[in-house]
Design a protein around this motif. Structure first.
Motif, PDB file in Angstrom:
ATOM      1  N   TRP A 169       0.954  -1.049  -0.131  1.00 35.42           N
ATOM      2  CA  TRP A 169       0.249  -0.259   0.383  1.00 35.42           C
ATOM      3  C   TRP A 169       0.747   1.314   0.123  1.00 35.42           C
ATOM      4  CZ3 TRP A 169       1.181  -2.503   4.626  1.00 35.42           C
ATOM      5  CH2 TRP A 169       1.461  -2.110   5.546  1.00 35.42           C
ATOM      6  N   ALA A 170      -0.302   2.629  -0.403  1.00 33.38           N
ATOM      7  CA  ALA A 170       0.770   3.629  -0.712  1.00 33.38           C
ATOM      8  C   ALA A 170       0.876   4.121   1.194  1.00 33.38           C
ATOM      9  CB  ALA A 170       0.828   4.225  -1.671  1.00 33.38           C
ATOM     10  N   ASP A 171       1.237   5.441   1.426  1.00 30.86           N
ATOM     11  CA  ASP A 171       1.094   5.893   2.951  1.00 30.86           C
ATOM     12  C   ASP A 171       0.881   7.434   2.512  1.00 30.86           C
ATOM     13  OD1 ASP A 171       3.840   7.420   2.905  1.00 30.86           O
ATOM     14  OD2 ASP A 171       4.888   6.233   3.663  1.00 30.86           O
ATOM     15  N   GLY A 172       1.119   7.459   1.484  1.00 29.19           N
ATOM     16  CA  GLY A 172       1.037   8.903   0.713  1.00 29.19           C
ATOM     17  C   GLY A 172       1.622  10.143   1.014  1.00 29.19           C
ATOM     18  N   GLN A 173       2.887  10.341   1.700  1.00 25.83           N
ATOM     19  CA  GLN A 173       3.941  10.733   2.121  1.00 25.83           C
ATOM     20  C   GLN A 173       4.646  10.557   1.161  1.00 25.83           C
ATOM     21  OE1 GLN A 173       4.278  10.920   6.475  1.00 25.83           O
ATOM     22  NE2 GLN A 173       2.526   9.370   6.325  1.00 25.83           N
ATOM     23  N   GLU A 174       5.366  10.605   0.521  1.00 28.52           N
ATOM     24  CA  GLU A 174       6.047  10.721  -0.845  1.00 28.52           C
ATOM     25  C   GLU A 174       6.109  12.642  -1.480  1.00 28.52           C
ATOM     26  OE1 GLU A 174       8.918   8.874  -4.619  1.00 28.52           O
ATOM     27  OE2 GLU A 174       7.348   7.653  -3.471  1.00 28.52           O
ATOM     28  N   GLY A 175       7.343  13.064  -1.624  1.00 27.29           N
ATOM     29  CA  GLY A 175       7.178  13.854  -1.651  1.00 27.29           C
ATOM     30  C   GLY A 175       7.046  15.461  -0.718  1.00 27.29           C
ATOM     31  N   MET A 176       6.250  14.781   0.856  1.00 31.10           N
ATOM     32  CA  MET A 176       6.049  15.785   1.568  1.00 31.10           C
ATOM     33  C   MET A 176       6.739  15.630   2.836  1.00 31.10           C
ATOM     34  SD  MET A 176       2.896  15.814   1.181  1.00 31.10           S
ATOM     35  CE  MET A 176       1.936  16.459   2.368  1.00 31.10           C
ATOM     36  N   PRO A 177       6.888  16.971   3.378  1.00 34.29           N
ATOM     37  CA  PRO A 177       8.114  17.807   4.068  1.00 34.29           C
ATOM     38  C   PRO A 177       8.226  16.508   4.978  1.00 34.29           C
ATOM     39  CG  PRO A 177       6.837  18.995   3.859  1.00 34.29           C
ATOM     40  CD  PRO A 177       5.775  17.755   3.313  1.00 34.29           C
ATOM     41  N   ILE A 178       7.121  15.116   5.733  1.00 34.23           N
ATOM     42  CA  ILE A 178       8.124  14.805   6.562  1.00 34.23           C
ATOM     43  C   ILE A 178       9.029  13.448   5.779  1.00 34.23           C
ATOM     44  CG2 ILE A 178       6.008  12.503   6.530  1.00 34.23           C
ATOM     45  CD1 ILE A 178       5.518  12.406   8.641  1.00 34.23           C
ATOM     46  N   LYS A 179       8.936  12.861   4.717  1.00 33.93           N
ATOM     47  CA  LYS A 179       9.706  12.543   4.082  1.00 33.93           C
ATOM     48  C   LYS A 179      10.695  13.288   3.295  1.00 33.93           C
ATOM     49  CE  LYS A 179       7.595   8.135   4.154  1.00 33.93           C
ATOM     50  NZ  LYS A 179       7.094   6.942   3.948  1.00 33.93           N
ATOM     51  N   GLY A 180      10.303  13.611   1.708  1.00 32.22           N
ATOM     52  CA  GLY A 180      11.260  14.200   1.959  1.00 32.22           C
ATOM     53  C   GLY A 180      10.812  13.237   0.154  1.00 32.22           C
ATOM     54  N   MET A 181      12.229  13.429  -0.928  1.00 38.01           N
ATOM     55  CA  MET A 181      11.496  12.596  -2.507  1.00 38.01           C
ATOM     56  C   MET A 181      12.724  11.396  -2.402  1.00 38.01           C
ATOM     57  SD  MET A 181       9.345  13.709  -3.990  1.00 38.01           S
ATOM     58  CE  MET A 181      10.088  12.681  -5.777  1.00 38.01           C
ATOM     59  N   SER A 197       1.940   3.960  12.748  1.00 39.56           N
ATOM     60  CA  SER A 197       3.629   3.667  12.554  1.00 39.56           C
ATOM     61  C   SER A 197       3.911   4.381  11.210  1.00 39.56           C
ATOM     62  CB  SER A 197       3.676   2.718  12.704  1.00 39.56           C
ATOM     63  OG  SER A 197       4.182   2.240  14.005  1.00 39.56           O
ATOM     64  N   THR A 198       2.541   4.937  10.232  1.00 40.30           N
ATOM     65  CA  THR A 198       2.883   5.343   8.696  1.00 40.30           C
ATOM     66  C   THR A 198       2.719   6.880   8.173  1.00 40.30           C
ATOM     67  OG1 THR A 198       0.263   4.622   7.768  1.00 40.30           O
ATOM     68  CG2 THR A 198       2.776   2.652   8.159  1.00 40.30           C
ATOM     69  N   GLY A 199       2.127   7.335   9.904  1.00 37.14           N
ATOM     70  CA  GLY A 199       1.615   8.612   9.550  1.00 37.14           C
ATOM     71  C   GLY A 199       0.049   8.394   9.248  1.00 37.14           C
ATOM     72  N   GLN A 200      -0.632   7.705   8.784  1.00 44.17           N
ATOM     73  CA  GLN A 200      -1.996   7.513   8.893  1.00 44.17           C
ATOM     74  C   GLN A 200      -3.412   7.786  10.100  1.00 44.17           C
ATOM     75  OE1 GLN A 200      -0.518   4.687   5.672  1.00 44.17           O
ATOM     76  NE2 GLN A 200      -1.396   5.860   4.372  1.00 44.17           N
TER      77      GLN A 200
END
Length: 273
Positions: A44-56, A88-91
């Motif tokens: 599954w996708a956590d939807g946070q790629e590119g967001m400040p919490i994860k970056g790229m 644990s996945t920010g969701q």
């Protein structure tokens, strides 16, 4: 005579116990459950790629393995929902952390081999509603019979850059400095022009074995950067296969010790892409 009979009885009892013990030792253990035969990787996708919490650099894909005591086939509806800790996945918040994985697409697992599978999932909240990160559900909702009848096809070009694990430097680049200016690297061949082909080829092979509609691959303008194409396929299939192909790329990167990023400009300089 009484003593003799007592001795015989004692010996008989000992012999009987010995036979019972031997019989117990010779018995094969009885299985209390069926043997586990299939591994299903729920993705599954956590939807946070590119967001400040994860970056790229850190990708948005997550997965965990579920086992089954029989082969479940290739129909996603045959696979059960499964929960995970969304805090644990920010969701999700820690005081209400359950998120639900609902299988949407099943393909053969090209890494583990048959009968194992990869299961692309949608994420739902405990109340049964699609999670805010579940963009697939939004697309599914607009796929009315009228839209499906149009038989729309889509293709997607996915560029990615290989990075050295631990340093973040582009894979294959000189330890100090930069490679030659762009020009000879695009669709190039030869060790002086192409970096990372073993991973790119392994990824292509894995996608083909998984039954994904991967149209091709090529080295890109910047050395260490590659591209592959998914499609032409329908809209839901495009999203599923793009995510599955990305997961395979990251998973194979573990074996090669290479980090892959989808950042459009991971390195400074005059590089297309």
């Amino acid at each position: 005579q009484i003593a003799t009979m007592a001795t015989m009885s004692l010996r008989s009892g000992i012999a009987l116990k010995t036979k019972k013990a031997a019989s117990i030792r010779s018995r094969k253990p009885v299985s209390i459950c069926n043997a586990l035969v299939q591994k299903a990787e729920y993705i599954w996708a956590d939807g946070q790629e590119g967001m400040p919490i994860k970056g790229m650099i850190f990708n948005e894909l997550r997965s965990k393995t579920k086992t089954f005591d029989k082969e479940m086939g290739m129909d996603a509806s045959a696979y059960p929902d499964w929960s995970y800790d969304g805090s644990s996945t920010g969701q999700a918040e820690g005081n209400n952390s359950d998120c639900i994985l609902r299988p949407a697409r099943v393909v053969p697992d090209p890494i583990r081999g048959a009968p194992h599978v990869l299961v692309m999932c949608e994420v739902f909240s405990p109340d049964g509603e699609p999670h805010p990160s579940n963009t697939r559900a939004k697309l599914r909702e607009v796929m009315t019979p009228e839209v499906v009848e149009e038989d729309c096809w889509f293709g997607f070009e996915q560029e990615y850059t290989m990075l050295q694990k631990g340093t973040g430097k582009v894979y294959g680049w000189p330890k100090d400095g930069y490679p030659a200016p762009q020009g000879p690297f695009y669709c190039g061949v030869g060790a002086e022009e192409v970096y990372g082909r073993p991973l790119a080829e392994a990824h292509l092979e894995a996608c083909m074995k998984a039954g994904l509609n991967i149209s091709g691959i090529n080295a890109e303008v910047m050395p260490g950067q590659w591209e592959y194409q998914i499609g032409p396929v329908g809209p839901l299939e495009l999203g599923d296969e793009t995510h599955l192909s990305r997961w395979l790329l990251h998973r194979l990167g573990e074996d090669f010790g290479i980090v892959c990023t989808f950042h459009p400009k991971p390195a400074k300089g005059d590089w297309n892409g």
